[in-house]
Design a protein around this motif. Structure first.
Motif, short mmCIF file in Angstrom:
data_model
loop_
_atom_site.label_atom_id
_atom_site.label_comp_id
_atom_site.label_asym_id
_atom_site.label_seq_id
_atom_site.Cartn_x
_atom_site.Cartn_y
_atom_site.Cartn_z
N TRP A 49 16.56 -80.93 141.72
CA TRP A 49 16.88 -80.98 143.14
C TRP A 49 15.99 -80.08 143.98
N THR A 50 15.64 -80.58 145.15
CA THR A 50 14.99 -79.71 146.14
C THR A 50 16.09 -78.97 146.90
N ASP A 51 15.69 -78.00 147.68
CA ASP A 51 16.63 -77.39 148.62
C ASP A 51 17.03 -78.44 149.65
N PRO A 52 18.18 -78.28 150.29
CA PRO A 52 18.56 -79.24 151.33
C PRO A 52 17.54 -79.25 152.47
N VAL A 53 17.20 -80.45 152.93
CA VAL A 53 16.26 -80.62 154.02
C VAL A 53 17.01 -80.59 155.36
N VAL A 54 18.09 -81.35 155.43
CA VAL A 54 18.91 -81.41 156.65
C VAL A 54 20.38 -81.41 156.26
N ASP A 55 21.21 -81.01 157.20
CA ASP A 55 22.64 -81.17 157.02
C ASP A 55 22.99 -82.61 157.35
N SER A 56 23.61 -83.27 156.41
CA SER A 56 24.06 -84.64 156.62
C SER A 56 25.51 -84.57 157.08
N THR A 57 25.74 -84.98 158.30
CA THR A 57 27.08 -84.92 158.87
C THR A 57 27.56 -86.34 159.15
N GLY A 156 24.54 -80.77 152.49
CA GLY A 156 23.11 -80.53 152.59
C GLY A 156 22.36 -81.62 151.85
N CYS A 157 21.55 -82.37 152.56
CA CYS A 157 20.85 -83.51 151.97
C CYS A 157 19.39 -83.13 151.69
N GLY A 158 19.00 -83.31 150.46
CA GLY A 158 17.63 -83.04 150.05
C GLY A 158 17.13 -84.19 149.22
N PHE A 159 16.36 -83.87 148.18
CA PHE A 159 15.84 -84.92 147.30
C PHE A 159 16.21 -84.60 145.87
N MET A 160 16.71 -85.61 145.18
CA MET A 160 16.92 -85.51 143.75
C MET A 160 15.74 -86.18 143.07
N PHE A 161 15.30 -85.57 141.97
CA PHE A 161 14.18 -86.10 141.20
C PHE A 161 14.64 -86.44 139.80
N THR A 162 14.04 -87.47 139.25
CA THR A 162 14.36 -87.83 137.88
C THR A 162 14.00 -86.69 136.94
N PHE A 170 6.30 -79.43 141.44
CA PHE A 170 6.28 -80.05 142.75
C PHE A 170 7.47 -79.57 143.58
N ILE A 171 8.65 -79.52 142.96
CA ILE A 171 9.86 -79.10 143.68
C ILE A 171 9.72 -77.66 144.17
N GLU A 172 9.14 -76.80 143.35
CA GLU A 172 8.92 -75.42 143.79
C GLU A 172 7.99 -75.37 145.00
N MET A 173 6.90 -76.14 144.93
CA MET A 173 5.97 -76.20 146.06
C MET A 173 6.67 -76.81 147.28
N PHE A 174 7.45 -77.86 147.08
CA PHE A 174 8.17 -78.52 148.16
C PHE A 174 9.11 -77.52 148.85
N ASN A 175 9.88 -76.79 148.06
CA ASN A 175 10.84 -75.83 148.64
C ASN A 175 10.14 -74.74 149.44
N ASN A 176 8.99 -74.27 148.95
CA ASN A 176 8.23 -73.25 149.69
C ASN A 176 7.73 -73.80 151.03
N GLU A 177 7.18 -75.01 150.99
CA GLU A 177 6.68 -75.63 152.21
C GLU A 177 7.83 -75.96 153.17
#
Length: 195
Positions: A49-57, A156-162, A170-177
Motif C-alpha cells: 500500500w501507498t500512503d493515502p493520497v486523498v480522503d475519500s468521503t 484514506g484512499c491510496g493505491f494498493m499494489f499486487t 516504487f511505493i517508497e519513492m511514491f510516498n516520498n514524492e
C-alpha cells in the motif's frame, strides 16, 4: 499516480474494470495497482500500500427539490438508496441486509444521478470528489443536487499494489514524492481540476 510515475520514468495505463474483476486481477498479479482504501478490501495485508493520497468521503446526494435529512441511518428507514454495485458502506450494511433501507445498485455514478432526477431513488451514496467530477462532465446535472453534511463513510484512499512483484521501492519513492506534493500544493492543484 500519473504525476509521480511519469516524473520517475514509469508510464501508467488506466483500464476501467468492474470492482470484482479488478480485485481478482490484483490477487493474481495481472494488475499492478488499484486505487482503494484499506478499509474497503477484505484482506488488505495481501497487498502492498501507498500512503493515502486523498480522503475519500462518501455522502448522500439527493435532488435539491427533494432534500434528505441524514444524521443517523435511522433517518433513511423505508427509503430507497442508490449505490454502486460491488461497493460496501459499513455504516449502512446492517440496514440494507435486513431491509430497513432498500439498496438500488447501479454500475455507474452517472446512471445513479439520472435515476435520482427521475425520482426512482430517494437519495444515493457517492464519493464527494467523484460527484463533483460527474456533475462537471454532465451539464444536465449542474445545480441539481445537494449533499448531506454528515458523511456515510470516510477513508484514506491510496493505491494498493499486487504482492506478486516487488513494488516496495516504487511505493517508497511514491510516498516520498506524495509527501512533497502535499506540502508544496501540487496535490491540491490536481484535485482542484476535478471539482
Amino acid at each position: 499516480m500519473e504525476a509521480i510515475a511519469s516524473k520517475h520514468g514509469f508510464s501508467v495505463k488506466i483500464t476501467p474494470l468492474p470492482e470484482k474483476r479488478a480485485i481478482r486481477g490484483m490477487a493474481r498479479g495481472d494488475i499492478d495497482a488499484y486505487s482503494k482504501a484499506k478499509e474497503w478490501v477484505k484482506n488488505p495485508k495481501a497487498y502492498l500500500w501507498t500512503d493515502p493520497v486523498v480522503d475519500s468521503t462518501d455522502v448522500l446526494i439527493f435532488p435539491k427539490n427533494r432534500p434528505i435529512n441524514f444524521e443517523t441511518p435511522d433517518d433513511l428507514k423505508g427509503k430507497q438508496i442508490g449505490a454502486i454495485l460491488g461497493y460496501r458502506y459499513p455504516l449502512l450494511e446492517p440496514y440494507f441486509a435486513d431491509g430497513r433501507i432498500k439498496r438500488d445498485d447501479v454500475k455507474k455514478d452517472s446512471l445513479m444521478l439520472r435515476k435520482l432526477l427521475r425520482g426512482r431513488d430517494d437519495a444515493a451514496i457517492i464519493n464527494k470528489l467523484v460527484a463533483f467530477w460527474v456533475i462537471q462532465q454532465n451539464p444536465e446535472f449542474k445545480g441539481q443536487f445537494g449533499f448531506s453534511d454528515k458523511p456515510v463513510g470516510k477513508a484514506g484512499c491510496g493505491f494498493m499494489f499486487t504482492a506478486k512483484r516487488n513494488w516496495a521501492p516504487f511505493i517508497e519513492m511514491f510516498n516520498n514524492e506524495l509527501s512533497a506534493m502535499k506540502a508544496d500544493g501540487r496535490l491540491d492543484a490536481i484535485v482542484q481540476k476535478y471539482q
